[in-house]
Design an enzyme around this catalytic site. Structure first.
Site, mmCIF file in Angstrom:
data_model
loop_
_atom_site.group_PDB
_atom_site.id
_atom_site.type_symbol
_atom_site.label_atom_id
_atom_site.label_comp_id
_atom_site.label_asym_id
_atom_site.label_seq_id
_atom_site.Cartn_x
_atom_site.Cartn_y
_atom_site.Cartn_z
ATOM 1 N N GLU A 123 28.196 2.762 -0.280
ATOM 2 C CA GLU A 123 29.626 2.655 0.053
ATOM 3 C C GLU A 123 29.837 3.580 1.244
ATOM 4 O OE1 GLU A 123 31.811 0.728 -1.328
ATOM 5 O OE2 GLU A 123 30.955 0.174 -3.261
ATOM 6 N N CYS B 241 38.386 6.296 3.554
ATOM 7 C CA CYS B 241 37.440 5.284 4.036
ATOM 8 C C CYS B 241 38.153 3.968 4.308
ATOM 9 C CB CYS B 241 36.300 5.093 3.049
ATOM 10 S SG CYS B 241 36.855 4.711 1.389
HETATM 11 P P1 NAD Z 1 28.409 12.486 4.274
HETATM 12 O O1 NAD Z 1 27.604 11.280 4.584
HETATM 13 O O2 NAD Z 1 28.380 13.628 5.211
HETATM 14 O O3 NAD Z 1 27.988 13.093 2.853
HETATM 15 C C1 NAD Z 1 28.046 12.321 1.662
HETATM 16 C C2 NAD Z 1 27.151 12.950 0.623
HETATM 17 O O4 NAD Z 1 25.787 12.794 1.017
HETATM 18 C C3 NAD Z 1 27.374 14.449 0.403
HETATM 19 O O5 NAD Z 1 27.320 14.711 -0.982
HETATM 20 C C4 NAD Z 1 26.188 15.068 1.117
HETATM 21 O O6 NAD Z 1 25.803 16.328 0.609
HETATM 22 C C5 NAD Z 1 25.116 14.035 0.850
HETATM 23 N N1 NAD Z 1 23.978 14.067 1.783
HETATM 24 C C6 NAD Z 1 23.938 14.537 3.052
HETATM 25 N N2 NAD Z 1 22.711 14.350 3.590
HETATM 26 C C7 NAD Z 1 21.961 13.753 2.640
HETATM 27 C C8 NAD Z 1 20.612 13.296 2.596
HETATM 28 N N3 NAD Z 1 19.796 13.413 3.642
HETATM 29 N N4 NAD Z 1 20.179 12.715 1.463
HETATM 30 C C9 NAD Z 1 21.004 12.569 0.402
HETATM 31 N N5 NAD Z 1 22.272 12.977 0.374
HETATM 32 C C10 NAD Z 1 22.760 13.559 1.495
HETATM 33 O O7 NAD Z 1 29.892 11.944 4.049
HETATM 34 P P2 NAD Z 1 31.217 12.790 3.781
HETATM 35 O O8 NAD Z 1 31.582 13.501 5.040
HETATM 36 O O9 NAD Z 1 31.071 13.571 2.533
HETATM 37 O O10 NAD Z 1 32.279 11.636 3.483
HETATM 38 C C11 NAD Z 1 32.975 10.969 4.493
HETATM 39 C C12 NAD Z 1 32.412 9.589 4.726
HETATM 40 O O11 NAD Z 1 32.405 8.880 3.488
HETATM 41 C C13 NAD Z 1 33.245 8.744 5.662
HETATM 42 O O12 NAD Z 1 32.409 8.026 6.533
HETATM 43 C C14 NAD Z 1 33.969 7.785 4.722
HETATM 44 O O13 NAD Z 1 34.362 6.579 5.322
HETATM 45 C C15 NAD Z 1 32.946 7.584 3.666
HETATM 46 N N6 NAD Z 1 33.551 7.121 2.411
HETATM 47 C C16 NAD Z 1 33.296 5.842 2.010
HETATM 48 C C17 NAD Z 1 33.889 5.373 0.835
HETATM 49 C C18 NAD Z 1 33.623 3.964 0.363
HETATM 50 O O14 NAD Z 1 33.923 3.680 -0.774
HETATM 51 N N7 NAD Z 1 33.074 3.073 1.166
HETATM 52 C C19 NAD Z 1 34.703 6.211 0.081
HETATM 53 C C20 NAD Z 1 34.925 7.497 0.525
HETATM 54 C C21 NAD Z 1 34.344 7.955 1.693
#
Ligand code: NAD
Length: 502
Positions: free
Chosen positions: A233, A267
């Protein structure tokens, strides 16, 4: 590497919690505990599982305000907005618990003419242990879309919350263990990307990721090492379309909420608006009036809070500058709206379609508004993005038709974000927004595998799968297939009806 993680209040920079980071060994240990609980949980009936999840729902509901405080402290969002996301998450938990049996339970299916001597059935069995990695922007609603549905489908969950909202993640797991002490049904592991990667490499049966598209690709690559399936997602660049017959006031109200609430860190937030030429000026007037009436802050009257992720401030500034440099206009806000922690509402009009404010996810309280000559142009521009998460249409006559033409997983017609609050609707995107679904029947099936059983009830009339099959049987088989399927005429003159396609 530090072994402690500090959770900060983004409005003040104050430390609101300190947590020990889980390394790979500790993540593996959590997954091993979850595996033990998963086999016990999977043996239960749907009714037994619903009973436990109902009790958890009761705890969440009675302590909503307490959880909202933790969300407010870690994200900076207003308390009322935190209550809203928790309430919706509770709705989903309840729906998942009470619909799992109907969606996943064993049912008989037709075995067809050829194998009529069989009884055929299908059911959806739990995968086992689900790893969930979440973002910070809706730290209850978003991960619960995976957690609640995975648990209701009969799995145990190991959850790694965003490093920005660890306290919320810990609170959620603690609240379930109050209902079910001594069982590792939902555990939280704490840390940054490394901990998330350790969860991807651990012995999980599926990894449900919510976050940015860039991290989603890394998660998918890591999970590929063990052929662990993934649900992604990811981000979005959602458009809102305003047709000439739309209720312009309602559309402006929806655009303002969709763009500015939660400081645009949604998002499925509205990032682009395409408005029919005939109502464009009226829409812009209505939207700008609303944008001037709302403000970011940490005072009690604030409509939204700070940028939760400090580095996002630079992204928003870059998008605003790019839009203006390329000839766009700031009808409200602009570069001066961007502060150190808070960004005030910004409405950008006449923004070139190749500007980063249109092509990249901004994730801030800004919105672009561009004029279109008709809805065909609006659909074309809305679809000209690699993302495909949500979308919105305001149109009295053509709402449903326009919704179908938009390449996005979900569309709200004459309202904004409404699909997220309807538990029976699947939630997810296409393209760079990811794949797989949370919520609804699809969201339950996402955490299961289909189990097909064909049980022979009597000897077949034609024994086909034996080396004793003879030429007479072959001839009978060919005759049956011809009788069943041979009548479709390849030279049929009937024209293809592609009226719906454009
Ligand atoms: P992010 O991608 O920076 O981090 C998301 C998660 O991934 C965090 O828990 C982080 O610690 C973890 N992470 C980071 N690097 C990783 C790796 N190499 N391996 C595994 N896990 C790792 O995103 P964010 O800044 O926390 O959230 C914002 C983003 O999320 C925006 O792009 C938003 O659109 C998206 N989002 C999507 C939805 C949806 O349902 N489609 C919902 C909410 C947010």
């Amino acid at each position: 590497m530090t072994d402690k993680l500090e959770s900060l209040n983004p409005a003040t920079g104050d430390v609101v919690g300190v947590y020990a980071i889980d390394d790979a060994a500790s993540v593996d240990a959590a997954v091993a505990r979850a595996r033990h609980t998963a086999s016990w949980w999977a043996r239960g009936t749907f009714a037994e599982r619903a009973h436990v999840l109902d009790q958890w729902k009761g705890v969440l509901t009675r302590r909503m305000a307490q959880l909202a405080d933790v969300v407010h402290q870690e994200t900076g969002k207003p308390h009322g907005d935190a209550m809203l996301e928790i309430g919706l998450a509770i709705e989903h938990l309840s729906w998942a618990a009470h619909h799992a049996e109907k969606v996943l339970g064993r049912r008989r299916v037709s075995s067809g003419l050829l194998l009529a001597n069989n009884a055929a059935s299908v059911e959806y069995l739990p995968l086992g242990v689900i790893g969930v990695i979440g973002p910070w922007n809706y730290p209850v609603f978003t991960p619960m879309g995976s957690i609640a549905y995975a648990l209701a489908a009969g799995n145990a969950v190991v959850y790694k919350p965003s490093e920005l909202t660890t306290g919320v993640g810990v609170w959620l797991a603690d609240s379930l263990s109050e209902v079910l002490p001594g069982q590792a049904l939902l555990q939280t592991v704490v840390g940054y990307g490394e901990t998330g990667a350790a969860l991807c490499r651990a012995d999980v049966d599926k990894l449900a990721f919510t976050g940015s598209t860039a991290t989603g690709k890394k998660v998918m690559a890591t999970c590929a090492e063990n052929l662990t399936p993934v649900l992604i997602e990811a981000g979005g660049k959602d458009a809102l379309l305003v047709d000439e017959d739309a209720d312009v006031v309602a559309a402006a109200d929806a655009a303002a909420w969709g763009a500015f609430s939660n400081a645009g860190q949604t998002c499925i937030g509205v990032e682009r608006v395409y408005v029919h030429d005939r109502v464009h000026d009226r829409f812009v007037a209505e939207l700008t009036r609303r944008a001037r009436e709302v403000h970011a802050g940490d005072d009690l009257q604030a409509h939204f809070g700070p940028m939760t992720l400090p580095s996002q401030v630079d992204v928003v500034r870059r998008h605003i500058d790019d839009a203006l440099t390329r000839g766009g206009t700031a009808a409200v806000g602009g570069p001066d709206a961007v502060g150190d922690r808070f960004i005030q509402p910004t409405v950008l009009t006449d923004v070139p379609e190749d500007s980063s404010a249109i092509t990249e996810e901004t994730f801030g309280p800004t919105v672009t508004v561009n004029r279109v000559r008709d809805m065909d142009e609006a659909v074309e521009l809305a679809n000209a993005t690699s993302y495909g998460l949500g979308s919105t249409v305001f149109s009295k006559k053509h709402g449903a038709e326009l919704a179908r033409r938009l390449r996005s997983g979900m569309t709200a017609v004459n309202a904004v974000i409404s699909f997220a609050g309807i538990p029976s609707l699947p939630f997810g995107g296409v393209g760079d927004s990811g794949f797989g679904r949370i919520h609804g029947p699809d969201g339950l099936k996402e955490f299961t595998y289909a189990k097909a059983v064909a049980r022979q009830r009597m000897k077949p009339l034609l024994a086909l799968t034996t080396f004793e099959r003879d030429t007479k049987t072959d001839a009978s088989f060919a005759a049956i297939i011809t009788a069943l399927h041979g009548r479709a005429n390849q030279f049929s003159k009937r024209p293809l009806n592609l009226r719906g396609a454009r």
